[in-house]
Design an enzyme around this catalytic site. Structure first.
Site, PDB file in Angstrom:
ATOM      1  N   HIS A  96      24.698  50.553  91.777  1.00 46.34           N
ATOM      2  CA  HIS A  96      23.469  51.298  91.526  1.00 46.34           C
ATOM      3  C   HIS A  96      22.552  51.131  92.745  1.00 46.34           C
ATOM      4  CE1 HIS A  96      19.576  52.449  89.889  1.00 46.34           C
ATOM      5  NE2 HIS A  96      20.264  53.138  89.004  1.00 46.34           N
ATOM      6  N   GLU A 144      22.765  59.783  92.840  1.00 44.37           N
ATOM      7  CA  GLU A 144      21.358  59.501  92.551  1.00 44.37           C
ATOM      8  C   GLU A 144      20.607  59.284  93.856  1.00 44.37           C
ATOM      9  OE1 GLU A 144      21.007  56.048  89.857  1.00 44.37           O
ATOM     10  OE2 GLU A 144      20.538  57.539  88.385  1.00 44.37           O
TER      11      GLU A 144
HETATM   12  O1  G3P Z   1      20.482  54.815  86.599  1.00 47.46           O
HETATM   13  C1  G3P Z   1      19.609  55.877  86.378  1.00 47.46           C
HETATM   14  C2  G3P Z   1      18.310  55.635  87.058  1.00 47.46           C
HETATM   15  O2  G3P Z   1      18.466  55.159  88.363  1.00 47.46           O
HETATM   16  C3  G3P Z   1      17.412  56.854  87.058  1.00 47.46           C
HETATM   17  O3  G3P Z   1      16.114  56.369  86.924  1.00 47.46           O
HETATM   18  O4  G3P Z   1      13.835  56.431  86.009  1.00 47.46           O
HETATM   19  O5  G3P Z   1      14.606  58.236  87.590  1.00 47.46           O
HETATM   20  O6  G3P Z   1      15.505  58.141  85.242  1.00 47.46           O
HETATM   21  P1  G3P Z   1      14.956  57.357  86.411  1.00 47.46           P
END
Ligand code: G3P
Length: 225
Positions: A96, A144
């Site tokens: 992550h 991400e």
């Molecule tokens: O693992 C998912 C996370 O990194 C996303 O965070 O708070 O942008 O939904 P958020």
């Protein structure tokens, strides 16, 4: 390794105060209830301190937020795939953006997880990283962009091309790998757009974990699925 049904919503509890102690199981139970009521595949990632109690008390899939590339034995403070398996969890996030590993560690970790039949969700901050880790054949790759994590703008709005490009590129490398996306996702439109762009699901954290009403937030998020 279990077949995580897609489209999937993976709720990453992270280390927010809102999920400390019994609150992790309380939130997991809400996610379980929404999954049962809607039929949508919802997966939870509680902190390691609550992994076992959550995995033993909900029927939806539970993933560890990380697993270390260590075999069982003299390894102080590390979390092995075998330990994650022993809690009743069915898989793990790896790499992550908030807990990164080098590619050789990612490769070794995937191997150890596969040996324990754990489902692997490897996070990638870029298409380049996604391509690099795809050769290790994880079950899922989650794209991400770090700069959007925890922010107000969804990756599906700020950078839809990164999702499309990751899906296209990963499918060329290994069609068996499912692609997820996350960062800033908050609404049903964000979820719908993610699926439209070719993702098999999303990762979400702050919108659900920090919500005053996680059940309503989650029901809204999945209402277009
Ligand atoms: O693992 C998912 C996370 O990194 C996303 O965070 O708070 O942008 O939904 P958020």
């Amino acid at each position: 390794m279990i077949d995580l049904k897609t489209p999937a919503v993976i709720v990453n509890f992270k280390a927010y105060r809102e999920i400390e102690g019994d609150n992790a199981l309380n939130l997991a139970r809400i996610c379980e209830q929404v999954s049962e009521e809607s039929g949508v595949s919802i997966v939870v990632c509680p902190p390691i301190t609550e992994l076992g109690v959550v995995a033993r008390n909900v029927s939806i899939p539970v993933l560890s937020q990380n697993t270390d590339a260590y075999a069982p034995g003299s390894a102080t403070g590390w979390v092995t795939a075998s330990m994650v398996k022993s809690t009743g969890a069915v898989g793990t996030l790896i790499n992550h953006s908030e807990h990164r590993s080098h590619n050789n560690v990612i490769r070794e970790c995937i191997g150890l997880c596969k040996a324990d039949s754990l489902t692997t969700v490897v996070c990638a901050e870029s298409v380049k990283k996604a391509n690099e880790v795809a050769v290790f054949a994880p079950d899922f790759i989650a794209i991400e962009p770090p700069e959007l994590i925890g922010g107000k703008v969804s990756v599906t709005t700020a950078n839809p091309f990164i999702i499309e490009d990751t899906v296209t590129s990963i499918k060329e490398i290994n069609r068996k790998i499912s692609v997820l996306c996350g960062a800033g996702i908050k609404t049903k439109n964000d979820m719908a757009k993610a699926l439209e762009l070719g993702a098999d699901g999303i990762l979400v954290a702050s919108a659900v974990v920090k919500s005053k009403d996680p059940k309503t937030t989650l029901l809204n998020l999945i209402s277009f699925v």
